[in-house]
Design a protein around this motif. Structure first.
Motif, PDB file in Angstrom:
ATOM      1  N   PHE A 194       0.855  -1.184   0.000  1.00  0.00           N
ATOM      2  CA  PHE A 194       0.000   0.000   0.000  1.00  0.00           C
ATOM      3  C   PHE A 194       0.892   1.235   0.000  1.00  0.00           C
ATOM      4  O   PHE A 194       1.900   1.282   0.718  1.00  0.00           O
ATOM      5  N   ALA A 195       0.536   2.224  -0.799  1.00  0.00           N
ATOM      6  CA  ALA A 195       1.293   3.475  -0.885  1.00  0.00           C
ATOM      7  C   ALA A 195       0.385   4.653  -0.543  1.00  0.00           C
ATOM      8  O   ALA A 195      -0.813   4.624  -0.827  1.00  0.00           O
ATOM      9  N   LYS A 196       0.974   5.680   0.071  1.00  0.00           N
ATOM     10  CA  LYS A 196       0.217   6.848   0.508  1.00  0.00           C
ATOM     11  C   LYS A 196       0.706   8.091  -0.243  1.00  0.00           C
ATOM     12  O   LYS A 196       1.513   8.866   0.268  1.00  0.00           O
ATOM     13  N   PRO A 197       0.235   8.288  -1.467  1.00  0.00           N
ATOM     14  CA  PRO A 197       0.752   9.394  -2.295  1.00  0.00           C
ATOM     15  C   PRO A 197       0.431  10.774  -1.748  1.00  0.00           C
ATOM     16  O   PRO A 197       1.067  11.762  -2.149  1.00  0.00           O
ATOM     17  N   ASP A 198      -0.551  10.894  -0.843  1.00  0.00           N
ATOM     18  CA  ASP A 198      -0.894  12.200  -0.275  1.00  0.00           C
ATOM     19  C   ASP A 198      -0.075  12.523   0.968  1.00  0.00           C
ATOM     20  O   ASP A 198      -0.362  13.507   1.661  1.00  0.00           O
ATOM     21  N   ALA A 199       0.955  11.735   1.259  1.00  0.00           N
ATOM     22  CA  ALA A 199       1.685  11.872   2.517  1.00  0.00           C
ATOM     23  C   ALA A 199       2.263  13.267   2.714  1.00  0.00           C
ATOM     24  O   ALA A 199       2.148  13.855   3.802  1.00  0.00           O
ATOM     25  N   ALA A 200       2.897  13.829   1.703  1.00  0.00           N
ATOM     26  CA  ALA A 200       3.532  15.139   1.854  1.00  0.00           C
ATOM     27  C   ALA A 200       2.493  16.226   2.145  1.00  0.00           C
ATOM     28  O   ALA A 200       2.700  17.091   3.000  1.00  0.00           O
ATOM     29  N   TRP A 217       7.404   5.897  -6.894  1.00  0.00           N
ATOM     30  CA  TRP A 217       6.394   6.662  -6.172  1.00  0.00           C
ATOM     31  C   TRP A 217       6.964   7.925  -5.536  1.00  0.00           C
ATOM     32  O   TRP A 217       6.242   8.920  -5.407  1.00  0.00           O
ATOM     33  N   ARG A 218       8.200   7.917  -5.074  1.00  0.00           N
ATOM     34  CA  ARG A 218       8.904   9.088  -4.538  1.00  0.00           C
ATOM     35  C   ARG A 218       8.139   9.760  -3.388  1.00  0.00           C
ATOM     36  O   ARG A 218       8.194  10.975  -3.202  1.00  0.00           O
ATOM     37  N   ILE A 219       7.417   8.966  -2.635  1.00  0.00           N
ATOM     38  CA  ILE A 219       6.655   9.502  -1.508  1.00  0.00           C
ATOM     39  C   ILE A 219       7.592   9.926  -0.386  1.00  0.00           C
ATOM     40  O   ILE A 219       7.406  10.983   0.234  1.00  0.00           O
ATOM     41  N   THR A 220       8.611   9.126  -0.124  1.00  0.00           N
ATOM     42  CA  THR A 220       9.571   9.470   0.923  1.00  0.00           C
ATOM     43  C   THR A 220      10.261  10.792   0.603  1.00  0.00           C
ATOM     44  O   THR A 220      10.432  11.642   1.491  1.00  0.00           O
ATOM     45  N   ARG A 221      10.647  10.973  -0.629  1.00  0.00           N
ATOM     46  CA  ARG A 221      11.301  12.229  -0.997  1.00  0.00           C
ATOM     47  C   ARG A 221      10.371  13.413  -0.767  1.00  0.00           C
ATOM     48  O   ARG A 221      10.801  14.461  -0.271  1.00  0.00           O
ATOM     49  N   GLY A 222       9.101  13.266  -1.110  1.00  0.00           N
ATOM     50  CA  GLY A 222       8.157  14.359  -0.876  1.00  0.00           C
ATOM     51  C   GLY A 222       8.044  14.718   0.592  1.00  0.00           C
ATOM     52  O   GLY A 222       7.939  15.895   0.961  1.00  0.00           O
ATOM     53  N   ILE A 223       8.080  13.719   1.456  1.00  0.00           N
ATOM     54  CA  ILE A 223       8.033  13.957   2.902  1.00  0.00           C
ATOM     55  C   ILE A 223       9.269  14.723   3.348  1.00  0.00           C
ATOM     56  O   ILE A 223       9.179  15.706   4.110  1.00  0.00           O
ATOM     57  N   ILE A 224      10.437  14.288   2.876  1.00  0.00           N
ATOM     58  CA  ILE A 224      11.681  14.960   3.265  1.00  0.00           C
ATOM     59  C   ILE A 224      11.685  16.407   2.772  1.00  0.00           C
ATOM     60  O   ILE A 224      12.186  17.307   3.460  1.00  0.00           O
ATOM     61  N   GLU A 225      11.136  16.648   1.603  1.00  0.00           N
ATOM     62  CA  GLU A 225      11.078  18.013   1.084  1.00  0.00           C
ATOM     63  C   GLU A 225      10.307  18.924   2.031  1.00  0.00           C
ATOM     64  O   GLU A 225      10.719  20.065   2.297  1.00  0.00           O
ATOM     65  N   VAL A 226       9.190  18.443   2.569  1.00  0.00           N
ATOM     66  CA  VAL A 226       8.418  19.252   3.524  1.00  0.00           C
ATOM     67  C   VAL A 226       9.202  19.469   4.815  1.00  0.00           C
ATOM     68  O   VAL A 226       9.243  20.580   5.355  1.00  0.00           O
ATOM     69  N   ALA A 271      12.451  19.431   5.184  1.00  0.00           N
ATOM     70  CA  ALA A 271      13.569  20.333   4.904  1.00  0.00           C
ATOM     71  C   ALA A 271      13.096  21.779   4.830  1.00  0.00           C
ATOM     72  O   ALA A 271      13.746  22.698   5.355  1.00  0.00           O
ATOM     73  N   GLU A 272      11.975  21.982   4.182  1.00  0.00           N
ATOM     74  CA  GLU A 272      11.425  23.338   4.036  1.00  0.00           C
ATOM     75  C   GLU A 272      11.106  23.959   5.388  1.00  0.00           C
ATOM     76  O   GLU A 272      11.277  25.166   5.586  1.00  0.00           O
ATOM     77  N   THR A 273      10.647  23.150   6.335  1.00  0.00           N
ATOM     78  CA  THR A 273      10.211  23.665   7.633  1.00  0.00           C
ATOM     79  C   THR A 273      11.275  23.525   8.724  1.00  0.00           C
ATOM     80  O   THR A 273      11.014  23.824   9.885  1.00  0.00           O
ATOM     81  N   ASN A 274      12.482  23.067   8.344  1.00  0.00           N
ATOM     82  CA  ASN A 274      13.557  22.849   9.319  1.00  0.00           C
ATOM     83  C   ASN A 274      13.110  21.928  10.450  1.00  0.00           C
ATOM     84  O   ASN A 274      13.350  22.183  11.631  1.00  0.00           O
ATOM     85  N   HIS A 275      12.470  20.838  10.056  1.00  0.00           N
ATOM     86  CA  HIS A 275      11.977  19.868  11.036  1.00  0.00           C
ATOM     87  C   HIS A 275      12.983  18.740  11.175  1.00  0.00           C
ATOM     88  O   HIS A 275      13.420  18.163  10.173  1.00  0.00           O
ATOM     89  N   PRO A 276      13.401  18.363  12.377  1.00  0.00           N
ATOM     90  CA  PRO A 276      14.384  17.281  12.542  1.00  0.00           C
ATOM     91  C   PRO A 276      13.854  15.934  12.067  1.00  0.00           C
ATOM     92  O   PRO A 276      12.659  15.640  12.178  1.00  0.00           O
ATOM     93  N   LEU A 277      14.777  15.097  11.563  1.00  0.00           N
ATOM     94  CA  LEU A 277      14.406  13.862  10.882  1.00  0.00           C
ATOM     95  C   LEU A 277      15.423  12.766  11.159  1.00  0.00           C
ATOM     96  O   LEU A 277      16.632  13.010  11.139  1.00  0.00           O
ATOM     97  N   THR A 278      14.935  11.551  11.405  1.00  0.00           N
ATOM     98  CA  THR A 278      15.794  10.362  11.414  1.00  0.00           C
ATOM     99  C   THR A 278      15.242   9.361  10.412  1.00  0.00           C
ATOM    100  O   THR A 278      14.023   9.253  10.236  1.00  0.00           O
ATOM    101  N   ILE A 279      16.139   8.642   9.756  1.00  0.00           N
ATOM    102  CA  ILE A 279      15.749   7.654   8.757  1.00  0.00           C
ATOM    103  C   ILE A 279      16.429   6.336   9.090  1.00  0.00           C
ATOM    104  O   ILE A 279      17.636   6.305   9.357  1.00  0.00           O
ATOM    105  N   THR A 280      15.670   5.249   9.062  1.00  0.00           N
ATOM    106  CA  THR A 280      16.230   3.907   9.157  1.00  0.00           C
ATOM    107  C   THR A 280      15.891   3.161   7.874  1.00  0.00           C
ATOM    108  O   THR A 280      14.731   3.125   7.460  1.00  0.00           O
TER     109      THR A 280
END
Length: 361
Positions: free
Chosen positions: A111-117, A150-159, A161-170
């Motif tokens: 299942f993919a969530k394209p509206d995630a960003a 799908w590039r959903i993860t990239r869209g999330i990171i873009e948001v 990055a834009e908002t200077n929100h801290p992020l961890t990725i595994t």
């Protein structure tokens, strides 16, 4: 199609069967392919299983937790199910909530969530939102193969990055370096860190343990690329499986340090709910010579059971075997200079998203 028990491995799949949900009375089924899969079967071998992706229209995207032994309180899962097919994956039972099997369905019916960003932008814009590190990859891998399209993860990171929100990725995938153009500037601000999961350096073991994850050497190359770009990198040796991968602890840590990782951690294998019978079937198919030894050792680490769900102990295990693993890990980490510092991600730089969507809240 009902099956009485399929133990013959399918090509490039982790689970040897679809498995039964003991909690939701889900019947045991074999995940069907299409006619091309049947055509590919040769000499009675199990046909290749095609991956399908269903769009999920979620209403929210941030998941919250209050677990005392997890170092984050919020996370995002762009996908449900994971094509990497790691047999030990503790997220497998979540597929039963969709009346799908934690076995082959989990790694083939995604299942993919394209509206995630867009959902994330809306949630970050809500009045009173307070930033804390957002975790990606806590359930299924955000860089599994379908992310390429799908590039959903990239869209999330873009948001983020834009908002200077801290992020961890595994992740287990070197695909993460595709997003270095976003992650490197975030890391320079103290906003990003990545944990690369490497369970074995033996290609044969990795090919059965996590059949569609990238080769271990590609993951180590990704560690080097991330480190060179200034991104703090952890290597996650999770899980450690007795009598199958535990002998690699010291070598893994040495290679991680050589690649530029600054931190490492490990977790003994966990077998919650439907994962245990799937794992036992996998052992019978791939390591019949030591299946009994593996399970006996796991049970010694887990208080006499296949799994210990207790907070704290579930991440560390207990007893002599768990103590030995920790001692070996600690000695190797000290030898190679890992975990010598702490990295705290900054939360004070966060700024709520602007624009029409942000103005709605």
């Amino acid at each position: 199609m009902l099956v009485s028990g399929m133990t013959r491995p399918r090509p490039v799949r982790g689970a040897t069967l679809n498995g039964e949900s003991t909690r939701f009375n889900l019947p045991q089924t074999e995940a069907d392919g299409d006619w091309l899969d049947a055509r590919d079967a040769i000499d009675g071998a199990a046909p290749r299983l095609r991956t399908t992706v269903t769009v999920e229209r979620a209403r929210t995207i941030i998941s919250r937790n209050a677990s005392p032994d997890i170092p984050f309180d919020r996370s995002i899962n762009p996908y449900r199910g994971c094509e990497h097919g790691c047999i030990y994956c503790f997220a497998r039972p979540s597929h039963a909530f969709h009346d799908l099997s934690p076995g082959l369905d989990f790694e083939s019916r995604l299942f993919a969530k394209p509206d995630a960003a867009a959902l994330l932008r809306a949630e970050l814009a809500k009045p009173g939102y307070s930033a804390r590190p957002m975790a990606l990859g806590t359930n299924t891998d955000p860089y599994q193969p379908i992310e390429a399209d799908w590039r959903i993860t990239r869209g999330i990171i873009e948001v983020l990055a834009e908002t200077n929100h801290p992020l961890t990725i595994t992740t287990k995938s070197d695909r993460v370096i595709r997003d270095l153009d976003l992650l490197a500037p975030m890391a320079a601000k103290g906003l990003a860190a990545v944990a690369m999961s490497i369970t074995s350096l033996d290609p044969k073991i990795a090919a059965t343990l996590e059949p569609r994850a990238p080769h271990p050497e590609r993951r180590l190359a990704a560690v080097s690329a991330l480190a060179a770009a200034g991104v703090p990198v952890y290597v996650s040796i999770a899980p450690v499986i007795p009598a199958i991968t535990d002998h690699e602890i010291e070598h893994l840590i040495a290679r991680a340090a050589q690649a530029g990782a600054r931190f490492a951690f490990f977790i003994p294998v966990r077998l919650p709910w439907e994962v245990a019978p799937l794992f036992r079937a996998w052992l019978d198919a791939h390591f019949p010579d030591r299946a009994g030894k593996v399970m006996a050792t796991i049970q010694s680490i887990r208080g006499g059971r296949d799994n210990d769900p207790g907070f704290g102990s579930r991440m560390k295990g207990q007893g002599p075997w768990a103590d030995l693993l920790k001692t070996r890990f600690d000695i190797a980490v000290r030898k190679h200079g890992l975990n010598a510092e702490r990295v705290g991600l900054r939360c004070d730089l966060f700024r709520a998203p602007q624009g029409p969507q942000g103005e709605l809240f």
